[in-house]
Structures are given as C-alpha cells and as structure tokens.
Design an enzyme around this catalytic site. Structure first.
Site, mmCIF file in Angstrom:
data_model
loop_
_atom_site.group_PDB
_atom_site.id
_atom_site.type_symbol
_atom_site.label_atom_id
_atom_site.label_comp_id
_atom_site.label_asym_id
_atom_site.label_seq_id
_atom_site.Cartn_x
_atom_site.Cartn_y
_atom_site.Cartn_z
ATOM 1 C CE LYS A 9 -3.829 -2.445 2.276
ATOM 2 N NZ LYS A 9 -4.713 -2.527 3.469
ATOM 3 C CE1 TYR A 49 -9.030 -3.672 0.380
ATOM 4 C CE2 TYR A 49 -8.259 -1.577 -0.470
ATOM 5 C CZ TYR A 49 -8.025 -2.749 0.224
ATOM 6 O OH TYR A 49 -6.778 -2.995 0.768
ATOM 7 C CG ASN A 112 -3.541 -2.610 7.012
ATOM 8 O OD1 ASN A 112 -3.471 -2.052 5.916
ATOM 9 N ND2 ASN A 112 -4.538 -3.413 7.343
ATOM 10 C CG HIS A 115 -4.758 -6.423 -0.668
ATOM 11 N ND1 HIS A 115 -5.992 -6.654 -0.114
ATOM 12 C CD2 HIS A 115 -4.720 -7.168 -1.808
ATOM 13 C CE1 HIS A 115 -6.679 -7.481 -0.891
ATOM 14 N NE2 HIS A 115 -5.918 -7.809 -1.925
ATOM 15 C CD GLU A 126 -8.176 -9.152 -4.254
ATOM 16 O OE1 GLU A 126 -7.010 -9.537 -4.000
ATOM 17 O OE2 GLU A 126 -9.043 -9.004 -3.371
HETATM 18 P P1 GTP Z 1 -6.665 -6.131 2.908
HETATM 19 O O1 GTP Z 1 -5.614 -7.164 2.705
HETATM 20 O O2 GTP Z 1 -6.208 -4.724 2.647
HETATM 21 O O3 GTP Z 1 -7.941 -6.480 2.159
HETATM 22 O O4 GTP Z 1 -6.970 -6.182 4.489
HETATM 23 P P2 GTP Z 1 -7.765 -7.291 5.304
HETATM 24 O O5 GTP Z 1 -8.288 -8.336 4.380
HETATM 25 O O6 GTP Z 1 -6.906 -7.694 6.437
HETATM 26 O O7 GTP Z 1 -8.989 -6.437 5.892
HETATM 27 P P3 GTP Z 1 -10.363 -6.012 5.163
HETATM 28 O O8 GTP Z 1 -10.418 -6.572 3.789
HETATM 29 O O9 GTP Z 1 -11.474 -6.273 6.107
HETATM 30 O O10 GTP Z 1 -10.168 -4.414 5.083
HETATM 31 C C1 GTP Z 1 -9.438 -3.833 4.041
HETATM 32 C C2 GTP Z 1 -8.617 -2.719 4.587
HETATM 33 O O11 GTP Z 1 -9.482 -1.706 5.089
HETATM 34 C C3 GTP Z 1 -7.735 -3.068 5.788
HETATM 35 O O12 GTP Z 1 -6.511 -3.640 5.438
HETATM 36 C C4 GTP Z 1 -7.535 -1.708 6.408
HETATM 37 O O13 GTP Z 1 -6.553 -0.947 5.704
HETATM 38 C C5 GTP Z 1 -8.888 -1.074 6.199
HETATM 39 N N1 GTP Z 1 -9.745 -1.301 7.370
HETATM 40 C C6 GTP Z 1 -10.387 -2.439 7.738
HETATM 41 N N2 GTP Z 1 -11.071 -2.285 8.879
HETATM 42 C C7 GTP Z 1 -10.855 -0.998 9.249
HETATM 43 C C8 GTP Z 1 -11.279 -0.217 10.355
HETATM 44 O O14 GTP Z 1 -12.014 -0.682 11.229
HETATM 45 N N3 GTP Z 1 -10.827 1.077 10.385
HETATM 46 C C9 GTP Z 1 -10.018 1.607 9.422
HETATM 47 N N4 GTP Z 1 -9.599 2.874 9.517
HETATM 48 N N5 GTP Z 1 -9.596 0.896 8.367
HETATM 49 C C10 GTP Z 1 -10.007 -0.383 8.285
HETATM 50 MG MG MG Z 2 -9.341 -7.903 2.639
#
Ligand code: GTP
Ligand code: MG
Length: 149
Positions: A9, A49, A112, A115, A126
């Site tokens: 990212k 997303y 974080n 991805h 994707e």
């Molecule tokens: P990705 O690998 O990026 O898809 O992350 P993930 O699969 O671990 O989490 P998810 O797909 O649920 O969410 C995608 C991204 O959204 C996360 O990696 C975070 O950057 C962001 N995100 C998820 N939950 C939160 C939240 O509660 N607050 C905030 N600020 N960002 C969030």
């Molecule tokens: Mg995810």
C-alpha cells in the site's frame, strides 16, 4: 499452483518497505509471477475493495489507497492465499504477531502497509483487475525440488 494478489500500500511504498516485503515471500519459497508500480484511480480502488463499500471506513480507506503509488504483485505457491495472509499478519497490526509484516512494521489498521487476497476466488478476481492482460505463466524447475517434496 495457487496464486494470490499481494499489494504494498502507499505507506509501504513511501516508507521503502517494498524490498523487505518481496524478500519475505522470496525467502519463504514463493514465486513472483508479476509486479508493477501503479497509481490507481479512485474507480479502480472502489472496484478492488467493492465488498467493503458499505463499511464506515470505506471512504478513508479509499483516500489512504489514493495517497501514493502502490506495488501490485502476483505470487504463486502451495496455499499461497492462506499463508500469504498469515505472513502479512492481522488486519489490526496491534493484533499481529512479531515475524509478520504488519506485526513488525506498523501500528494502525488504517496504515497497515499491505494487502493480500482473502480467498482463491478473490485472488483470481483481483489478479484479473490489476493485470488484465494476464501474467506470465511459468514454474521454476530446478529449485522446485528444493522447496516441495
Ligand atoms: P486487505 O488485505 O487490505 O484487504 O486487508 P484485510 O483483508 O486484512 O482487511 P479487510 O479486507 O477487512 O479491510 C481492508 C482494509 O481496510 C484493511 O486492510 C484496512 O486498511 C482497512 N480497514 C479495515 N477495517 C478498518 C477499520 O475498522 N478502520 C479503518 N480505519 N480501516 C479499516
Ligand atoms: Mg481484505
């Protein structure tokens, strides 16, 4: 062999962590199939997303992802999706174990670093979204016997 879409990212790119992240997947024994630096559009990120579009954090997530270039990669290997995510760590870096990318290098969910696809189906979706003209198909030959039984 299974494939996953792994992406550094904008914070990871800006902080100079691309090489470190690639290194971890290489050292594990996984194989790089594609890599590109992208400056994605808002629409492209909204599509990436799209499963999260009703979430309250969707708007800040898109702004975060638009804040700079990202490095998109396709990696291949046994249980690539599941193990890839384990190597990234938990979504919330504070819950991520040391030894994972998020556990070692970041603090906040909204910054974080990386991805990883969450299922084989989303990986293929994707990969098609980020690399629409396809990726090179190849299997390393000699080294394969050193990594797989
Ligand atoms: P990705 O690998 O990026 O898809 O992350 P993930 O699969 O671990 O989490 P998810 O797909 O649920 O969410 C995608 C991204 O959204 C996360 O990696 C975070 O950057 C962001 N995100 C998820 N939950 C939160 C939240 O509660 N607050 C905030 N600020 N960002 C969030
Ligand atoms: Mg995810």
């Amino acid at each position: 062999m299974e494939r996953s879409y792994i992406m550094v990212k904008p914070d990871g790119v800006e902080r100079g962590l691309v090489g470190e992240i690639i290194k971890r997947f290489e050292l594990k024994g996984y194989q790089l199939l594609a890599i590109q630096l992208f400056k994605p559009t808002r629409e492209h990120l909204q599509e990436h997303y799209k499963d999260l579009k009703e979430k309250p954090f969707f708007p800040p997530l898109i702004e975060y992802m638009l804040s700079g270039p990202v490095v998109g990669m396709v990696w291949q290997g046994r249980e690539m999706v599941k193990v890839g995510r384990r190597m990234l760590g938990e979504t919330n870096p504070l819950n991520s174990n040391p030894g994972t990318i998020r556990g070692d290098f970041c603090i906040e969910t909204g910054r974080n670093l990386c991805h990883g696809s969450d299922s084989v189906e989303s990986a293929e979706r994707e990969i098609a979204l980020w690399f629409p003209s396809g990726v090179i198909q190849w299997e390393r030959t000699k080294i394969q016997k050193l990594i797989y039984e």
